[in-house]
Design a protein around this motif. Structure first.
Motif, PDB file in Angstrom:
ATOM      1  N   ALA A 162       0.829  -1.207   0.000  1.00  8.50           N
ATOM      2  CA  ALA A 162       0.000   0.000   0.000  1.00  8.50           C
ATOM      3  C   ALA A 162       0.861   1.255   0.000  1.00  8.50           C
ATOM      4  O   ALA A 162       0.582   2.219  -0.723  1.00  8.50           O
ATOM      5  N   ALA A 163       1.921   1.252   0.814  1.00  8.28           N
ATOM      6  CA  ALA A 163       2.817   2.409   0.866  1.00  8.28           C
ATOM      7  C   ALA A 163       3.527   2.611  -0.470  1.00  8.28           C
ATOM      8  O   ALA A 163       3.676   3.744  -0.951  1.00  8.28           O
ATOM      9  N   ALA A 164       3.950   1.502  -1.083  1.00 11.22           N
ATOM     10  CA  ALA A 164       4.648   1.601  -2.367  1.00 11.22           C
ATOM     11  C   ALA A 164       3.720   2.093  -3.466  1.00 11.22           C
ATOM     12  O   ALA A 164       4.093   2.952  -4.280  1.00 11.22           O
ATOM     13  N   ILE A 165       2.499   1.545  -3.492  1.00 10.14           N
ATOM     14  CA  ILE A 165       1.523   2.009  -4.482  1.00 10.14           C
ATOM     15  C   ILE A 165       1.241   3.491  -4.288  1.00 10.14           C
ATOM     16  O   ILE A 165       1.054   4.242  -5.259  1.00 10.14           O
ATOM     17  N   GLY A 166       1.233   3.927  -3.029  1.00  3.30           N
ATOM     18  CA  GLY A 166       0.958   5.330  -2.717  1.00  3.30           C
ATOM     19  C   GLY A 166       2.115   6.278  -2.944  1.00  3.30           C
ATOM     20  O   GLY A 166       1.990   7.479  -2.690  1.00  3.30           O
ATOM     21  N   GLY A 167       3.256   5.754  -3.394  1.00  2.39           N
ATOM     22  CA  GLY A 167       4.362   6.638  -3.746  1.00  2.39           C
ATOM     23  C   GLY A 167       5.518   6.691  -2.777  1.00  2.39           C
ATOM     24  O   GLY A 167       6.457   7.463  -2.982  1.00  2.39           O
ATOM     25  N   ALA A 168       5.495   5.891  -1.708  1.00 11.75           N
ATOM     26  CA  ALA A 168       6.622   5.879  -0.779  1.00 11.75           C
ATOM     27  C   ALA A 168       7.829   5.219  -1.442  1.00 11.75           C
ATOM     28  O   ALA A 168       7.693   4.176  -2.084  1.00 11.75           O
ATOM     29  N   SER A 169       8.986   5.840  -1.276  1.00  8.67           N
ATOM     30  CA  SER A 169      10.208   5.275  -1.832  1.00  8.67           C
ATOM     31  C   SER A 169      10.821   4.318  -0.821  1.00  8.67           C
ATOM     32  O   SER A 169      11.073   4.699   0.326  1.00  8.67           O
ATOM     33  N   LEU A 170      11.062   3.082  -1.227  1.00  4.17           N
ATOM     34  CA  LEU A 170      11.660   2.106  -0.323  1.00  4.17           C
ATOM     35  C   LEU A 170      13.118   2.427  -0.016  1.00  4.17           C
ATOM     36  O   LEU A 170      13.718   1.781   0.839  1.00  4.17           O
ATOM     37  N   MET A 171      13.670   3.428  -0.684  1.00  5.04           N
ATOM     38  CA  MET A 171      15.014   3.905  -0.367  1.00  5.04           C
ATOM     39  C   MET A 171      14.969   4.940   0.745  1.00  5.04           C
ATOM     40  O   MET A 171      16.012   5.366   1.241  1.00  5.04           O
ATOM     41  N   GLY A 172      13.765   5.381   1.123  1.00  4.09           N
ATOM     42  CA  GLY A 172      13.628   6.352   2.202  1.00  4.09           C
ATOM     43  C   GLY A 172      13.569   7.780   1.696  1.00  4.09           C
ATOM     44  O   GLY A 172      13.903   8.086   0.549  1.00  4.09           O
ATOM     45  N   GLY A 173      13.093   8.670   2.581  1.00  2.56           N
ATOM     46  CA  GLY A 173      13.108  10.096   2.284  1.00  2.56           C
ATOM     47  C   GLY A 173      11.898  10.622   1.555  1.00  2.56           C
ATOM     48  O   GLY A 173      11.777  11.827   1.338  1.00  2.56           O
ATOM     49  N   ARG A 174      10.951   9.738   1.160  1.00  2.00           N
ATOM     50  CA  ARG A 174       9.793  10.207   0.405  1.00  2.00           C
ATOM     51  C   ARG A 174       8.596   9.311   0.666  1.00  2.00           C
ATOM     52  O   ARG A 174       8.722   8.084   0.737  1.00  2.00           O
ATOM     53  N   GLY A 175       7.428   9.939   0.812  1.00  2.00           N
ATOM     54  CA  GLY A 175       6.204   9.182   1.021  1.00  2.00           C
ATOM     55  C   GLY A 175       5.042  10.122   1.245  1.00  2.00           C
ATOM     56  O   GLY A 175       5.222  11.324   1.452  1.00  2.00           O
TER      57      GLY A 175
END
Length: 322
Positions: A257-270
């Motif tokens: 859900a977080a990834a679909i919503g635009g969170a970067s798994l590298m950190g710093g954005r979501g």
């Protein structure tokens, strides 16, 4: 740090809004397709059902989003939820007042999050390894405490609250709305939100700039643990029992859900808003496929495809914006 953050804010903000708009369009497209394929999809009862079913994942995903933004990952949220559920349920059954048992269950989640965060922030261990170990540890504790059997007999007032509604809106949906607004305020209107972004973007630069990196990481994991406990309480209220196996694979749904919503798994954005839409997308997808009598195997296939497409879109938009 303030000047740098201020200068970087407009492009970052525009990128987040661009992703949010794309996520909303994706949700509209999915709803339009299912509206054509099954006439009951867009009925009010079914839409409320989707929101209610999505509320548990939304609780987990909100905490997971903050952890991901801060540069971490939490694979232990499912077992943390199970441990909180069985201990909270045991207290209720033993006669502990419901409000006190609820607070105690949430405190257990916070404590598990603190342990994860402490090992990562102070111990210097990798988040993946720590929370993978926590996944086994907290699940084992839940199984040992219950002997592998569910706990029944939850108080009627607790079940009435979790299954109730206000002006036709299910209470779990309202709870998630309050938590989402709180998470949005923390992320966008407080120094802690800036710290999450800074630590996730570049922890060493954040440390040099005076950001309390250790406390920031601890806060993210403690919030994640608390959210997992809330999700567990919602579920056991609906089921009327607390099972030590509760929460299996919740971490994957939350990350999705977080990834679909635009969170970067590298950190710093979501984005909190994006994560909520991501939860609804997953809920709508499963609901629509269920209404069409599609087997669960194909539901997993569709979910996986959506996650991969979301990652490709994220990569493409990051390249354009960056």
């Amino acid at each position: 740090m303030n000047t740098t953050a201020r200068n970087a804010a407009p492009p970052l903000l525009s990128r987040i809004r661009f992703r949010d708009a794309g996520t909303v369009l994706g949700l509209i497209l999915i709803c339009a397709i299912f509206a054509v394929l099954t006439p009951t999809f867009l009925t009010v009862p079914n839409l409320l059902n989707i929101l209610q079913q999505s509320s548990i994942n939304a609780c987990i995903a909100l905490g997971m989003t903050l952890v991901i933004i801060s540069g971490g990952i939490d694979l232990s949220v499912g077992p943390v939820a199970a441990l909180s559920a069985v201990l909270g349920a045991a207290m209720m059954v033993a006669g502990v007042p419901v409000p006190l048992a609820i607070l105690a269950a949430i405190a257990i989640g916070v404590a598990c999050g603190f342990l994860n965060g402490a090992l990562i922030a102070w111990g210097g261990l990798q988040p993946f390894i720590v929370t993978l170990g926590g996944l086994s540890l907290y699940r084992a504790l839940a199984l040992i405490y219950t002997g592998g059997t569910p706990i029944f007999g939850l108080p009627a007032e607790f079940r009435a609250f979790t299954n109730g509604n206000m002006m036709g809106i299910p209470n779990p949906v309202l709870i998630v709305a309050v938590l989402a607004v709180s998470a949005w305020v923390v992320l966008n209107k407080t120094p802690l939100g800036e710290y999450f972004m800074a630590v996730g973007g570049n922890p060493e630069a954040a440390r040099v700039a005076g950001v309390p990196v250790t406390l920031t990481k601890l806060s993210a994991y403690m919030i994640s643990g608390a959210m997992a406990s809330v999700a567990a309480l919602i579920l056991i209220g609906r089921l009327g029992a607390a099972e030590p196996t509760l929460g299996t694979l919740w971490e994957l749904d939350a990350i999705a859900a977080a990834a679909i919503g635009g969170a970067s798994l590298m950190g710093g954005r979501g984005s909190i808003f994006g994560t909520l839409i991501g939860c609804i997308i997953l809920g709508a997808l499963r609901n629509g496929l269920t209404l069409m009598n599609v087997q669960a195997f194909y539901q997993l296939l569709a979910t996986g495809i959506i996650i991969i497409v979301a990652m490709l879109i994220d990569r493409a938009t990051s390249g354009k914006q960056g």
